[in-house]
Scaffold this active site. Structure first.
Site, PDB file in Angstrom:
ATOM      1  N   THR A 115      49.714  57.198  46.138  1.00 39.98           N
ATOM      2  CA  THR A 115      49.447  57.366  47.666  1.00 39.98           C
ATOM      3  C   THR A 115      48.688  58.729  47.719  1.00 39.98           C
ATOM      4  O   THR A 115      48.559  59.637  47.029  1.00 39.98           O
ATOM      5  CB  THR A 115      50.889  57.969  48.101  1.00 39.98           C
ATOM      6  OG1 THR A 115      50.697  58.218  49.429  1.00 39.98           O
ATOM      7  CG2 THR A 115      51.692  58.910  47.305  1.00 39.98           C
ATOM      8  N   TYR A 139      58.568  63.009  47.975  1.00 35.03           N
ATOM      9  CA  TYR A 139      57.937  61.653  47.809  1.00 35.03           C
ATOM     10  C   TYR A 139      56.416  61.812  47.328  1.00 35.03           C
ATOM     11  O   TYR A 139      56.139  61.432  45.994  1.00 35.03           O
ATOM     12  CB  TYR A 139      57.573  60.894  49.242  1.00 35.03           C
ATOM     13  CG  TYR A 139      56.577  59.716  49.192  1.00 35.03           C
ATOM     14  CD1 TYR A 139      57.140  58.706  48.349  1.00 35.03           C
ATOM     15  CD2 TYR A 139      55.739  59.739  49.705  1.00 35.03           C
ATOM     16  CE1 TYR A 139      56.356  57.503  48.214  1.00 35.03           C
ATOM     17  CE2 TYR A 139      54.856  58.590  49.606  1.00 35.03           C
ATOM     18  CZ  TYR A 139      55.206  57.485  48.786  1.00 35.03           C
ATOM     19  OH  TYR A 139      54.286  56.245  48.759  1.00 35.03           O
TER      20      TYR A 139
END
Ligand code: UDP
Length: 323
Positions: A115, A139
């Protein structure tokens, strides 16, 4: 046979559909914590959890697995800050278990869903892969840790990996067989669409005092079908003996939250209430991908470059879902 963890989820199901349309055999491994049974339409299913080695073992038995595409993960930034254990367990421990099962079954190729959150607040925009990763939320840290584990395994063992650093996935399958269905929904495009459809009373803009031209955050939205094609190209590259790689997947096109709201209004022909809200913790002002490496290494270019075409496909999907 390709093993797809998280193949019942948003990006996983679109990738599965594309690979299946090319006649490739896929096996989906999913625990359905966030995936959907009706998104598993084209291949075999092994229901199981990455945290259960016996489940994982079943995923590798019967039919030689050539490569793994690893989507399965927890992916809410806010939740990751409130419940880091859930993220470290599922994302980091889950991936370690997967790598152990791969080694046990002699599988040495993996595509990994990374990501742009690994970059944190970048020094330069558009962001190149040489930007030093400094994630600012749990995350992003779990995804960066997994990249580092893959680097070490790739150096020490036979493993080859490709970490695909997604920018903002959006849109849906043009046949509308599958699309974005999150519970709860936290993403800007579906939330604005739901406001336009009257399913929500309003859309809240998280911060209008950012150092951007209109004061709202800029993101690089990428159509999920373009992401699926990038996976297929990255898979072919790995199967052809390609080396380990970390690569951005974005359109190199920034769209502010205000512009996004305006485009949803224009496309839908519906006005809706827009509320000025507080900044959301952990949101960098601007994220936009330099995508030259994806072009050079994968031969990939986005086909949905205009954000309107991405929003339109998301709109069509939400119309179908709410009928
Ligand atoms: N955003 C917003 N209102 C919302 C949801 C998101 O203003 O209800 C903003 C968010 O602050 C970010 C952008 O829209 O700047 C994209 O957010 P999203 O959650 O879709 O993706 P992220 O960039 O967090 O991966």
């Amino acid at each position: 046979m390709i093993l797809i963890t998280g193949g019942a989820g948003y990006i996983g199901s679109h990738t599965h559909k594309l690979l299946a349309s090319q006649g490739r055999h896929c096996r989906i491994f999913d625990n359905f914590s966030t995936g959907h049974k009706d998104f598993v339409k084209w291949g075999e299913l092994v229901e199981g959890d990455l945290l259960n080695p016996a489940d994982l073992n079943r995923a590798f038995v019967g039919g030689q697995i050539e490569a793994v595409i690893h989507f399965a993960a927890k992916a809410y930034v806010g939740e990751s800050m409130e419940n880091p254990a859930k993220y470290y367990q599922n994302n980091v421990t889950g991936t370690l278990n997967l790598l152990t099962a791969m080694q046990a079954h002699g599988v040495d190729k993996i595509l990994f869903s990374s990501t742009c959150a690994v970059y944190g607040v970048p020094n330069q925009v558009p962001i190149t892969e040489s930007e030093v990763p400094r994630p600012i939320n749990v995350y992003g840290r779990t995804k960066r840790m997994i990249e580092q584990i893959l680097e070490d395994y790739s150096d020490a063992y036979r493993l080859k990996y490709t970490a695909l650093r997604y920018f903002n996935a959006a849109g849906a399958d043009l046949d509308l067989e599958i699309g974005e269905r999150h519970q709860p929904e936290t993403h800007a495009i579906p939330l604005a669409i739901e406001a336009a459809m009257g399913l929500r009373p309003s859309f809240t803009i998280f911060g209008q005092d950012y150092p951007t031209p209109d004061g709202t955050c800029i993101r690089d939205y990428i159509h999920v079908a373009d992401l699926a094609r990038a996976h297929q190209l990255a898979l072919d590259r790995l199967l052809a003996g390609g080396d380990s790689l970390k690569v951005n997947l974005g359109c190199n096109q920034g769209l502010s939250v205000l512009e996004l709201v305006q485009q949803v209004k224009e496309l839908s022909g519906r006005d809706f209430k827009v509320v000025q809200g507080q900044r959301r913790p952990g949101d960098p002002a601007e994220l936009c991908a330099d995508n030259q490496m994806a072009s050079q290494e994968l031969g990939w270019k986005p086909q949905f470059e205009d954000p309107r075409s991405i929003i339109k496909s998301a709109w069509d999907w939400h119309q179908k879902e709410n009928h």
